[in-house]
Structures are given as C-alpha cells and as structure tokens.
Design an enzyme around this catalytic site. Structure first.
Site, PDB file in Angstrom:
ATOM      1  CG  HIS A 271      53.212 116.114 127.124  1.00  0.00           C
ATOM      2  ND1 HIS A 271      53.512 117.317 127.687  1.00  0.00           N
ATOM      3  CD2 HIS A 271      52.943 116.386 125.820  1.00  0.00           C
ATOM      4  CE1 HIS A 271      53.454 118.263 126.781  1.00  0.00           C
ATOM      5  NE2 HIS A 271      53.091 117.730 125.633  1.00  0.00           N
TER       6      HIS A 271
HETATM    7  P1  TYD Z   1      53.536 116.888 120.632  1.00  0.00           P
HETATM    8  O1  TYD Z   1      54.457 116.679 121.787  1.00  0.00           O
HETATM    9  O2  TYD Z   1      52.577 115.799 120.299  1.00  0.00           O
HETATM   10  O3  TYD Z   1      52.742 118.214 120.839  1.00  0.00           O
HETATM   11  P2  TYD Z   1      51.792 118.571 122.099  1.00  0.00           P
HETATM   12  O4  TYD Z   1      52.545 119.618 122.868  1.00  0.00           O
HETATM   13  O5  TYD Z   1      50.500 119.006 121.574  1.00  0.00           O
HETATM   14  O6  TYD Z   1      51.698 117.304 122.896  1.00  0.00           O
HETATM   15  O7  TYD Z   1      54.448 117.182 119.355  1.00  0.00           O
HETATM   16  C1  TYD Z   1      54.040 116.885 118.041  1.00  0.00           C
HETATM   17  C2  TYD Z   1      55.283 116.644 117.183  1.00  0.00           C
HETATM   18  O8  TYD Z   1      56.081 117.812 117.105  1.00  0.00           O
HETATM   19  C3  TYD Z   1      56.160 115.538 117.731  1.00  0.00           C
HETATM   20  O9  TYD Z   1      56.659 114.792 116.618  1.00  0.00           O
HETATM   21  C4  TYD Z   1      57.316 116.264 118.380  1.00  0.00           C
HETATM   22  C5  TYD Z   1      57.398 117.546 117.594  1.00  0.00           C
HETATM   23  N1  TYD Z   1      57.844 118.706 118.377  1.00  0.00           N
HETATM   24  C6  TYD Z   1      59.078 119.265 118.132  1.00  0.00           C
HETATM   25  O10 TYD Z   1      59.846 118.800 117.271  1.00  0.00           O
HETATM   26  N2  TYD Z   1      59.458 120.350 118.852  1.00  0.00           N
HETATM   27  C7  TYD Z   1      58.667 120.894 119.792  1.00  0.00           C
HETATM   28  O11 TYD Z   1      59.039 121.895 120.432  1.00  0.00           O
HETATM   29  C8  TYD Z   1      57.379 120.312 120.046  1.00  0.00           C
HETATM   30  C9  TYD Z   1      56.460 120.868 121.098  1.00  0.00           C
HETATM   31  C10 TYD Z   1      57.010 119.219 119.310  1.00  0.00           C
END
Ligand code: TYD
Length: 137
Positions: free
Chosen positions: A53
């Site tokens: 992302h």
């Molecule tokens: P995700 O965005 O998939 O993590 P990555 O950075 O690996 O792409 O996040 C996984 C889950 O955690 C999603 O349901 C959103 C949640 N999340 C939070 O609540 N707070 C945060 O700071 C982050 C990074 C994720």
C-alpha cells in the site's frame, strides 16, 4: 522528485557500553517527525508479503529490531530494495510511496514508527490506482 529523495536510511547512535547496546530515538530529532503511532510485525512467515500500500498522509521509519527483512519501495516508476538487518538502522519512508515488506526471517521483529494515528482512509491499496495518482491522472 526522484525516488531516492523520498526515503533514507538512518544510522542511529549506539549508546551501548560494556553492558551491551542501547539505541534511543526521539521524535523530531533522530526521527524526522513527531511519533504518533508505533506498531510491530513479528512471527511472519517467509512467504508473506506485507504492506502493499501507499499512504496519503503517513510517514514511517522502519527498524528491524531482530532478524532481517527486505523493503521494496516504488513511486510507480523507479523501484529500490532496502535490506534491514540491524536494530541500529532505520528506514525513513515519505508519504505517497508504495511499499512491500518481504523475505522476513523467522525471528524478525519489524518496528514501525508512524507520523499519524491509524486512519484506514489514507491508505491506497490498489497499485493501478496508485500509479494513476502518481501520473496525475
Ligand atoms: P495492514 O494494513 O494489513 O498491515 P500492513 O502494514 O502489513 O499492510 O493491517 C492489518 C490490520 O491491522 C488491519 O485490520 C488494520 C489494522 N491496523 C491498525 O488497526 N492499526 C495500525 O496502525 C495498523 C498498521 C494496522
């Protein structure tokens, strides 16, 4: 702006002594923003690719506290890969950069410092949409 101007590796000062190592990082000093959020990624299978992302608002500093992983950074045009394997090294990533974290070692703990509180609306999760935004479409 060239991709290389949108990220930077940061070497943290090791304040350690005979007792071992110690690294301290302060928002606005060692980290080029005020730290609003901290999260960490661990227990990641080697086949997993995380991230995938770009963020409209958030800047990040990634630190691999244990083990190792790689970070692929692209602006939709150029791509660089940064290898993280030291708790003394941070990787700063500006906003609007697409990033993938991969090749995690089994013991890896990836610490992420963020400039914002979590807001799902500022995430761009579609690479084609991201490339269109970067092309100004
Ligand atoms: P995700 O965005 O998939 O993590 P990555 O950075 O690996 O792409 O996040 C996984 C889950 O955690 C999603 O349901 C959103 C949640 N999340 C939070 O609540 N707070 C945060 O700071 C982050 C990074 C994720």
């Amino acid at each position: 702006m060239a991709l290389k101007e949108k990220y930077a590796t940061i070497q943290f000062k090791n304040l350690g002594d005979g007792r071992g190592n110690l690294v301290a990082v302060e928002g606005g000093h060692d980290i080029p923003f005020d730290i609003q959020r901290v999260f960490y990624i661990f227990g990641t299978d080697n086949s997993v690719v995380r991230g995938q992302h770009a963020n409209k608002e958030s800047e990040f500093v990634l630190v691999c506290l244990a083990g190792q992983c790689k970070v692929r950074i692209t602006d939709g045009n150029d791509t660089d890969i940064v290898y993280l394997n030291s708790p003394s090294q941070g990787l700063y990533i500006n906003k609007m950069i697409w990033k993938d974290m991969f090749d995690f070692s089994e013991d890896s703990v990836l610490l992420v410092l963020a400039s914002t509180h979590y807001n799902a609306d500022e995430y761009i999760r579609d690479f084609d949409e991201y490339k269109n935004i970067m092309r100004g479409l």
